[in-house]
Scaffold this motif. Structure first.
Motif, mmCIF file in Angstrom:
data_model
loop_
_atom_site.group_PDB
_atom_site.id
_atom_site.type_symbol
_atom_site.label_atom_id
_atom_site.label_comp_id
_atom_site.label_asym_id
_atom_site.label_seq_id
_atom_site.Cartn_x
_atom_site.Cartn_y
_atom_site.Cartn_z
ATOM 1 N N THR A 26 -68.882 -11.027 -0.404
ATOM 2 C CA THR A 26 -69.223 -9.784 -1.096
ATOM 3 C C THR A 26 -70.148 -10.022 -2.286
ATOM 4 O O THR A 26 -71.024 -9.213 -2.567
ATOM 5 C CB THR A 26 -67.948 -9.066 -1.580
ATOM 6 N N ARG A 42 -65.579 -7.087 10.910
ATOM 7 C CA ARG A 42 -64.417 -6.256 10.573
ATOM 8 C C ARG A 42 -64.014 -6.385 9.112
ATOM 9 O O ARG A 42 -63.042 -5.759 8.684
ATOM 10 C CB ARG A 42 -63.231 -6.622 11.471
ATOM 11 N N GLN A 43 -64.755 -7.186 8.347
ATOM 12 C CA GLN A 43 -64.414 -7.409 6.932
ATOM 13 C C GLN A 43 -64.829 -6.201 6.099
ATOM 14 O O GLN A 43 -65.980 -6.069 5.706
ATOM 15 C CB GLN A 43 -65.090 -8.674 6.415
ATOM 16 N N THR A 44 -63.889 -5.338 5.837
ATOM 17 C CA THR A 44 -64.160 -4.059 5.184
ATOM 18 C C THR A 44 -64.887 -4.213 3.854
ATOM 19 O O THR A 44 -65.884 -3.537 3.591
ATOM 20 C CB THR A 44 -62.854 -3.270 4.976
ATOM 21 N N ASP A 45 -64.414 -5.098 2.992
ATOM 22 C CA ASP A 45 -65.032 -5.260 1.681
ATOM 23 C C ASP A 45 -66.474 -5.745 1.798
ATOM 24 O O ASP A 45 -67.336 -5.343 1.005
ATOM 25 C CB ASP A 45 -64.229 -6.235 0.817
ATOM 26 N N LEU A 99 -68.551 -5.176 4.353
ATOM 27 C CA LEU A 99 -69.331 -4.041 4.841
ATOM 28 C C LEU A 99 -69.645 -3.061 3.709
ATOM 29 O O LEU A 99 -70.789 -2.619 3.553
ATOM 30 C CB LEU A 99 -68.566 -3.318 5.954
ATOM 31 N N ILE A 100 -68.648 -2.731 2.916
ATOM 32 C CA ILE A 100 -68.843 -1.776 1.830
ATOM 33 C C ILE A 100 -69.801 -2.329 0.779
ATOM 34 O O ILE A 100 -70.678 -1.609 0.266
ATOM 35 C CB ILE A 100 -67.487 -1.415 1.180
ATOM 36 N N ASN A 140 -65.398 1.890 14.465
ATOM 37 C CA ASN A 140 -64.669 1.680 13.210
ATOM 38 C C ASN A 140 -65.575 1.065 12.146
ATOM 39 O O ASN A 140 -65.469 1.385 10.959
ATOM 40 C CB ASN A 140 -63.450 0.781 13.458
ATOM 41 N N VAL A 141 -66.473 0.196 12.578
ATOM 42 C CA VAL A 141 -67.457 -0.395 11.663
ATOM 43 C C VAL A 141 -68.376 0.698 11.123
ATOM 44 O O VAL A 141 -68.657 0.764 9.924
ATOM 45 C CB VAL A 141 -68.266 -1.485 12.381
ATOM 46 N N GLU A 171 -67.780 3.875 10.867
ATOM 47 C CA GLU A 171 -67.054 4.772 9.969
ATOM 48 C C GLU A 171 -66.881 4.161 8.583
ATOM 49 O O GLU A 171 -66.969 4.852 7.567
ATOM 50 C CB GLU A 171 -65.700 5.130 10.577
ATOM 51 N N LYS A 172 -66.658 2.851 8.527
ATOM 52 C CA LYS A 172 -66.547 2.184 7.231
ATOM 53 C C LYS A 172 -67.878 2.265 6.470
ATOM 54 O O LYS A 172 -67.917 2.622 5.289
ATOM 55 C CB LYS A 172 -66.146 0.719 7.419
ATOM 56 N N THR A 190 -69.186 5.637 4.819
ATOM 57 C CA THR A 190 -68.676 6.114 3.534
ATOM 58 C C THR A 190 -69.668 5.840 2.408
ATOM 59 O O THR A 190 -69.549 6.414 1.320
ATOM 60 C CB THR A 190 -67.331 5.448 3.183
#
Length: 269
Positions: A96, A117-120, A122-123, A147-148, A150-151, A154
């Motif tokens: 990140t 799949r690593q949400t943080d 991606l954000i 799901n990717v 959709e993350k 945002t």
């Protein structure tokens, strides 16, 4: 489909975009040489071109494998190549904290398949405002990539998805071409990674093998199905490549592969 603009280049607008370069930066001079030749070929064929190379290959099979120059030196090299060639840049991030400094140079932040799949992560990439290209993991179905999306949604609409093959037993990948229209159905431009799709992960024991002789056929098939971009790792001498040499294609073969891909893309557009 949502169109994604990267500088003067548009994904999803009907033109086939090329993202090409060496797997990993191999010094400034050689990396520039590879990028310059790839750009010459793309310009000849009227294909929008984006230079790609990694400053760090954090997921190499062996601890002894060459990873690259690292972020600080790598970004200096990428910035200079960007100035010399006057083209956008795409490169990977793995952590990140890398998102913001890399976004100062790169026009597209790429999320490696293993990390999709690593949400943080991606954000963090999406928050930079740069386009984000996510490679579909070898262990996911195309439908799982919603799901990717959709993350990322945002924080950004500048989303690109890349198909790079699915695990098929040990040390082998197969491409399910159904995944291309499935991911396009999410409203995102889709890229086909022709060189990682012929990779044999871990197939050489301490490194991955590859079957570059099949790249051209998979590229043609993907163009026939429908894609917005083509990702290819290229090298002036793949046998000397410091990473993924077995699946990189030779620059001498690039024009032939692109010319046939372009004919199919135009015919099916």
């Amino acid at each position: 489909m949502n169109k994604v603009k990267v500088g003067n280049i548009e994904f999803g607008g009907g033109k086939l975009v090329l993202l090409a370069g060496p797997c990993v930066l191999e010094g400034f001079e050689r990396s520039l040489k590879i990028g310059r030749r790839a750009k010459e070929i793309a310009d000849k064929l009227d294909i929008p071109y984006i230079f790609k190379a990694s400053f760090d290959k954090a997921n190499r099979s062996s601890i002894k494998s060459y990873r690259g120059p690292g972020m600080i030196e790598g970004l200096k090299i990428l910035a200079e190549i960007k100035r010399e060639l006057n083209v956008p840049i795409v490169t990977d991030i793995h952590e990140t904290y890398q998102a913001e400094p890399v976004a100062e140079v790169a026009d597209i932040l790429q999320i490696p398949a293993f990390l999709c799949r690593q949400t943080d992560l991606l954000i963090a990439a999406a928050k930079t405002g740069k386009a984000v290209n996510v490679k579909k993991a070898q262990f996911l179905s195309a439908r799982d990539m919603i799901n990717v999306v959709e993350k990322l949604s945002t924080q950004t609409e500048k989303i690109l998805l890349t198909e790079r093959g699915t695990s098929f037993g040990y040390n082998n990948l197969v491409v399910d071409m159904r995944g291309l229209p499935i991911m396009r159905g999410f409203g995102c431009p889709v890229i086909f990674d022709g060189t990682h799709s012929v990779q044999l992960p871990g197939g050489a024991g301490s490194s991955s093998g590859g079957q570059r002789e099949f790249v051209e056929y998979l590229v043609k098939a993907a163009c026939a199905v429908g894609i917005d971009g083509l990702f290819l790792e290229v090298h002036d001498n793949p046998a000397e490549g410091l990473s993924d040499g077995a699946n990189m294609i030779a620059l001498d073969n690039l024009e032939k592969i692109l010319a046939s891909a372009l004919r199919i893309h135009e015919a099916t557009k």
